[in-house]
Design an enzyme around this catalytic site. Structure first.
Site, PDB file in Angstrom:
ATOM      1  N   HIS A  34       0.825  -1.217   0.000  1.00 30.91           N
ATOM      2  CA  HIS A  34       0.000   0.000   0.000  1.00 30.91           C
ATOM      3  C   HIS A  34       0.865   1.275   0.000  1.00 30.91           C
ATOM      4  O   HIS A  34       0.371   2.354   0.259  1.00 30.91           O
ATOM      5  CB  HIS A  34      -1.001   0.012   1.170  1.00 30.91           C
ATOM      6  N   THR A  35       2.142   1.097  -0.282  1.00 35.41           N
ATOM      7  CA  THR A  35       3.039   2.259  -0.356  1.00 35.41           C
ATOM      8  C   THR A  35       3.035   2.875  -1.755  1.00 35.41           C
ATOM      9  O   THR A  35       3.405   4.029  -1.909  1.00 35.41           O
ATOM     10  CB  THR A  35       4.484   1.849  -0.013  1.00 35.41           C
ATOM     11  N   GLY A 119      -8.208 -12.849  -8.034  1.00 35.07           N
ATOM     12  CA  GLY A 119      -8.639 -12.339  -6.737  1.00 35.07           C
ATOM     13  C   GLY A 119      -7.764 -12.801  -5.582  1.00 35.07           C
ATOM     14  O   GLY A 119      -8.144 -12.697  -4.425  1.00 35.07           O
ATOM     15  N   LEU A 122      -2.343 -11.745  -6.576  1.00 34.27           N
ATOM     16  CA  LEU A 122      -1.156 -12.024  -7.396  1.00 34.27           C
ATOM     17  C   LEU A 122      -1.228 -11.302  -8.746  1.00 34.27           C
ATOM     18  O   LEU A 122      -0.529 -11.640  -9.692  1.00 34.27           O
ATOM     19  CB  LEU A 122      -0.992 -13.535  -7.593  1.00 34.27           C
ATOM     20  N   SER A 123      -2.109 -10.326  -8.802  1.00 36.37           N
ATOM     21  CA  SER A 123      -2.194  -9.427  -9.964  1.00 36.37           C
ATOM     22  C   SER A 123      -2.556 -10.094 -11.275  1.00 36.37           C
ATOM     23  O   SER A 123      -1.899  -9.887 -12.303  1.00 36.37           O
ATOM     24  CB  SER A 123      -0.883  -8.665 -10.164  1.00 36.37           C
ATOM     25  N   SER A 124      -3.621 -10.877 -11.249  1.00 34.94           N
ATOM     26  CA  SER A 124      -4.061 -11.482 -12.503  1.00 34.94           C
ATOM     27  C   SER A 124      -4.519 -10.401 -13.485  1.00 34.94           C
ATOM     28  O   SER A 124      -4.328 -10.526 -14.687  1.00 34.94           O
ATOM     29  CB  SER A 124      -5.179 -12.484 -12.247  1.00 34.94           C
ATOM     30  N   GLU A 157      -6.905   0.845 -15.895  1.00 37.92           N
ATOM     31  CA  GLU A 157      -7.643   0.258 -14.775  1.00 37.92           C
ATOM     32  C   GLU A 157      -8.345   1.346 -13.955  1.00 37.92           C
ATOM     33  O   GLU A 157      -9.487   1.183 -13.532  1.00 37.92           O
ATOM     34  CB  GLU A 157      -6.702  -0.578 -13.900  1.00 37.92           C
ATOM     35  N   ASP A 169       1.754  -3.178  -9.547  1.00 36.57           N
ATOM     36  CA  ASP A 169       1.478  -4.443 -10.241  1.00 36.57           C
ATOM     37  C   ASP A 169       1.839  -4.356 -11.715  1.00 36.57           C
ATOM     38  O   ASP A 169       2.425  -5.273 -12.294  1.00 36.57           O
ATOM     39  CB  ASP A 169      -0.006  -4.816 -10.103  1.00 36.57           C
TER      40      ASP A 169
HETATM   41  C1  GLA Z   1      -3.122  -3.841  -5.222  1.00 39.12           C
HETATM   42  C2  GLA Z   1      -2.912  -2.634  -6.116  1.00 39.12           C
HETATM   43  C3  GLA Z   1      -1.465  -2.124  -6.009  1.00 39.12           C
HETATM   44  C4  GLA Z   1      -1.042  -1.935  -4.556  1.00 39.12           C
HETATM   45  C5  GLA Z   1      -1.386  -3.182  -3.729  1.00 39.12           C
HETATM   46  C6  GLA Z   1      -1.119  -2.977  -2.262  1.00 39.12           C
HETATM   47  O1  GLA Z   1      -2.384  -4.925  -5.691  1.00 39.12           O
HETATM   48  O2  GLA Z   1      -3.173  -2.956  -7.471  1.00 39.12           O
HETATM   49  O3  GLA Z   1      -1.344  -0.921  -6.738  1.00 39.12           O
HETATM   50  O4  GLA Z   1      -1.602  -0.781  -4.011  1.00 39.12           O
HETATM   51  O5  GLA Z   1      -2.740  -3.541  -3.887  1.00 39.12           O
HETATM   52  O6  GLA Z   1       0.244  -2.845  -2.025  1.00 39.12           O
END
Ligand code: GLA
Length: 380
Positions: A34-35, A119, A122-124, A157, A169
């Site tokens: 969340h940084t 979900g 892992l950034s699908s 997005e 991501d």
């Molecule tokens: C999700 C968001 C990212 C990031 C993370 C938390 O994956 O897509 O941009 O904020 O949450 O670190």
């Protein structure tokens, strides 16, 4: 995924050989949670789970994509993009952003498949976005500029899909190098490839709980961080050091919740900077301690863990072979990540699976992941 298999699947759908195959990976964030939307620091790595697209150009402005996993076709025209619903919004959103910036796009036929769990943190979605961007680049003949494409995907997005995500991501999926984590300054987009320590496995612990981003408290956290930045009188919380934070909250009153959110961001940024140093020095023990501290901060101050995440992280931390463990990604469900002594990985996996089942009543998926290459053309 074997390129041969993908070629066959393309052939059975379009009766021809695909001209190109592209791939873009999912990611696991090692530390720095969340940084990114606070202009801060992150340390993700691309994983060996990805989205693949086999494609050939068309003579017109049509995009036709067959999703092998969902078994659905999607078609749209680059000359008349309109919003709809479902997974095809991602390709449309990318096309929209590229067109807005003056890229000349041509149509294509494609089949798409992937093995990044959805979900799970892992950034699908970033993998789909960057695979589509890579597909447009190779088929329309423009150069691949990883940070530029990551920004385009993030904007896609934010604006089309409606989630106010940061840049991590998309940068991880666009720019990572095999065998390395990506140390990223989310303000300047400056990157450094950071080799992973030897003798350590990066283990993903999927709690099997899920929470969508759109209706989650993600945007709320973002607003609280912005409120804190205004209180500190800075552009973003990245500009507040741990000492400055402590000094000011001693002297002045800040809303308790906002204070907790800010404390997480300020200390997490410091942890990422230290993590990069200790990784370089090969100090895995300290790296693990930073993982644990990050998890506690996400649990107590940022409040984005759920019970399952806390349980699986505890199960992992209790193993002597584990250097450290933490939730990864947006939180509220999904995955944790652990650093484990390589020679004990199998035993770790078995013990944590059993302990987690006993504690939570849930079945976890646990797998070792390798640091893979960012979005690339793998054939053609
Ligand atoms: C999700 C968001 C990212 C990031 C993370 C938390 O994956 O897509 O941009 O904020 O949450 O670190």
């Amino acid at each position: 995924m074997e390129t041969q298999t993908l070629e066959q699947l393309y052939a059975s759908h379009f009766n021809a050989k695909p001209q190109f195959i592209v791939r873009a990976p999912g990611r696991v964030n090692l530390i720095g949670e969340h940084t990114d939307y606070n202009d801060g620091f992150v340390l993700p790595m691309a994983i060996d789970r990805a989205v693949w697209i086999a494609l050939s150009p068309r003579a017109d402005s049509q995009i036709r994509i067959h999703s092998l996993d969902l078994e659905v076709d999607s078609a749209f025209d680059l000359d008349s993009l309109t919003k709809g619903e479902g997974w095809a919004e991602y390709p449309k959103a990318i096309a929209n952003q590229l067109l807005k910036r003056g890229y000349k796009l041509i149509g294509f036929d494609a089949v798409m498949t992937g093995d990044v769990p959805r979900g799970a943190g892992l950034s699908s979605s970033a993998a789909v976005e960057l695979a589509i961007a890579r597909a447009f680049a190779v088929i329309s003949g423009f150069a691949w500029d990883a940070p530029k494409m990551a920004r385009i995907a993030q904007k896609a997005e934010n604006e089309w899909v409606g989630v106010n995500v940061g840049i991590m991501d998309q940068m991880a999926s666009a720019a990572c190098k095999k065998g390395n984590a990506l140390f990223l300054d989310c303000r300047s987009l400056e990157i450094q490839h950071a080799p992973l320590p030897k003798g350590v496995s990066v283990v993903i612990l999927d709690t099997s709980t899920r929470r969508g981003l759109v209706d989650s408290a993600y945007n709320e956290r973002r607003n609280q961080c912005e409120e804190a930045a205004r209180w500190f009188g800075v552009k973003a919380l990245r500009d507040v050091s741990v000492d400055e934070f402590e000094g000011k909250i001693k002297r002045e009153k800040l809303d308790e919740i906002v204070l907790k959110r800010a404390r997480h961001i300020v200390t997490e940024n410091a942890r990422v900077l230290e993590a990069v140093q200790v990784m370089k020095a090969g100090n895995v023990k300290r790296l693990g301690e930073l993982f644990n501290a990050s998890h506690n901060s996400l649990r107590d101050d940022f409040e984005v863990t759920n019970e399952a995440l806390n349980q699986i992280v505890e199960c992992a931390q209790e193993q002597s072979s584990c250097y450290g463990a933490r939730m990864t990604g947006a939180g509220f469900g999904g995955c944790a990540v652990a650093l484990v002594k390589e020679e004990n990985t199998q035993e770790f996996t078995n013990t944590v699976s059993a302990a987690y089942r006993q504690r939570s009543g849930l079945d976890a998926s646990i797998y070792v992941c390798q640091a893979s290459e960012g979005a690339s053309v793998i054939q053609g």
